[in-house]
Design a protein around this motif. Structure first.
Motif, short mmCIF file in Angstrom:
data_model
loop_
_atom_site.label_atom_id
_atom_site.label_comp_id
_atom_site.label_asym_id
_atom_site.label_seq_id
_atom_site.Cartn_x
_atom_site.Cartn_y
_atom_site.Cartn_z
N GLN A 193 -8.37 -2.22 -0.16
CA GLN A 193 -8.12 -0.85 0.26
C GLN A 193 -7.90 0.11 -0.91
O GLN A 193 -7.95 1.33 -0.71
CB GLN A 193 -6.92 -0.82 1.21
CG GLN A 193 -7.19 -1.61 2.48
CD GLN A 193 -6.18 -1.35 3.58
OE1 GLN A 193 -5.78 -0.21 3.81
NE2 GLN A 193 -5.77 -2.40 4.25
N LYS B 141 -3.93 4.54 -6.15
CA LYS B 141 -4.99 4.93 -5.21
C LYS B 141 -5.39 6.38 -5.42
O LYS B 141 -6.57 6.74 -5.31
CB LYS B 141 -4.54 4.70 -3.77
CG LYS B 141 -5.61 5.09 -2.74
CD LYS B 141 -5.34 4.54 -1.39
CE LYS B 141 -6.30 5.06 -0.34
NZ LYS B 141 -7.71 5.09 -0.76
N LEU C 215 0.82 -1.22 0.00
CA LEU C 215 0.00 0.00 0.00
C LEU C 215 0.84 1.26 0.00
O LEU C 215 0.35 2.34 -0.36
CB LEU C 215 -0.92 0.01 1.22
CG LEU C 215 -1.98 -1.09 1.30
CD1 LEU C 215 -2.70 -1.03 2.63
CD2 LEU C 215 -2.97 -0.95 0.15
#
Length: 383
Positions: A211, A152, A143
């Motif tokens: 996520q 993202k 991430l």
């Protein structure tokens, strides 16, 4: 500047990940930069105690990096009130017992993934940590990689419109160990030691999908042991009992379909060792570890299928590079800093044991799907 010392037990520091990513590139680098800024103006300072089974190797690592505290006695380290955090980078099979002992000793726990070898054990650790009131976290390094942070950013900015699908390719050729040394330890290929690429990589794919894109609702997987025999670190031949490749179809909330291939028996013909292509109604992106490229619908070409003519369009050149728009530090170090602030300043840390348990749940579901030859739904875990 005043320091806020935090005692950290590092278990498994003689291993590849424990040494390179967590000790050298994270905690020692944090010390080199003077610690992590705390809310009260002090600097959070990691005080490190190395733990492992080989005293000689621990002593050598400690001397190399100017450290003095190391031990082969985990129980003694856990009993020492000078230590507030326990970190685990051991082989998967040894992790659950050590983490359970750390929780019972009242230590905050941060660990490599997978949290445990199976879902129920992972869930029990999450519930035990909650009952004991200790802060907990699982490494979810992908991430914090530049390429996925850019991806993202695109999702959060609405670049894709409605996301349709995700395609992921991960892997490289891990040498068998005979004519060239293997790049991964032999336990990775023994199921009895917690090995296998599904258990190793599906937890990663879980948090990346959950996520960045959307939660996983079902999985269909096929696993394989393409290389049935390998050679270990001592030159001995052994039978590979764990899967070295996993081919997964993940159904996500909102009707999104993700396909991710994971293999230690594939030769790389892509720009990075892992790449994700996300396609949406308004645009597409291809993200790797560091880079991310995009193609908006307004600049999408109109290819025409004609196998009788050579391809003349420079397809790769028709994509734009997403700029960094900021500094990107080592992914493991960034998450370590966040966990230290979580322990000292109570800052939010969503990558907890429950998140880790969901990753193991997906791995277990993938193995079950492959074993039974069917689609497996993912049940929601109540908090």
């Amino acid at each position: 500047m005043e320091r806020t010392p935090v005692g950290i037990i590092l278990n498994g520091v003689t291993g590849r990940m424990g040494y390179r990513q967590h000790l050298v590139r994270s905690l020692l680098t944090i010390r080199d930069q003077g610690g992590v800024p705390a809310r009260d103006g002090s600097r959070i300072w990691p005080e490190l105690t190395l733990v492992g089974r080989d005293a000689g190797r621990l002593a050598e690592i400690a001397e190399r990096h100017g450290l003095s505290a190391y031990t082969t006695d985990l129980d003694a380290a856990l009993a020492d009130d000078a230590h507030q955090i326990y970190f685990d980078a051991q082989v998967t099979a040894a992790r659950e017992k050590a983490i359970r002992a750390a929780i019972e000793a009242g230590k905050h726990v941060y660990t490599e993934k997978p949290l445990a070898e199976d879902f129920l054990a992972s869930l029990e650790l999450a519930r035990l940590a909650a009952a004991k009131g200790v802060r907990n976290g699982v490494v979810q390094d992908k991430l914090f990689l530049p390429g996925l942070r850019k991806l993202k950013r695109l999702v959060d900015g609405g670049f894709f419109g409605r996301i349709l699908s995700v395609r992921g390719e991960f892997g490289y050729w891990v040498f068998e160990g005979d004519w060239q040394a293997a790049q991964r330890p032999s336990w990775n290929y023994r199921a009895e030691d917690g090995g296998g690429i599904t258990l190793d990589m599906f937890p990663h794919w879980h948090y990346v999908l959950e996520q960045i894109i959307a939660p996983v609702t079902a999985v269909t997987a096929v696993t394989a042991t393409h290389i049935p025999e390998r050679v270990d670190e001592n030159g001995g031949h052994y039978r590979a009992t764990a899967d070295d490749a996993a081919y997964g179809i993940f159904e996500l909330a909102g009707g999104i379909v993700a396909q991710i291939n994971s293999s230690w028996a594939v030769r790389v013909h892509r720009d990075e060792l892992v790449e994700f292509q996300v396609d949406g109604t308004h645009g597409s992106a291809v993200a790797g570890l560091r880079d991310c490229r995009i193609q908006h619908r307004g600049t999408t070409p109109m290819p025409v299928w004609n196998p009788d003519l050579p391809v003349t369009e420079p397809f790769r050149a028709q994509w734009q590079t997403v700029p960094d728009n900021g500094e990107h530090d080592n992914a493991f170090k960034v998450q370590w800093e966040a966990f230290l602030r979580h322990v000292v300043d109570d800052e939010p840390f969503p990558w907890d044991f429950l998140a880790g348990a969901r990753g193991v749940q997906l791995a277990e579901a993938g193995l079950r799907s492959a074993r039974e030859g069917r689609r497996v739904t993912i049940e929601e875990i109540p908090r």
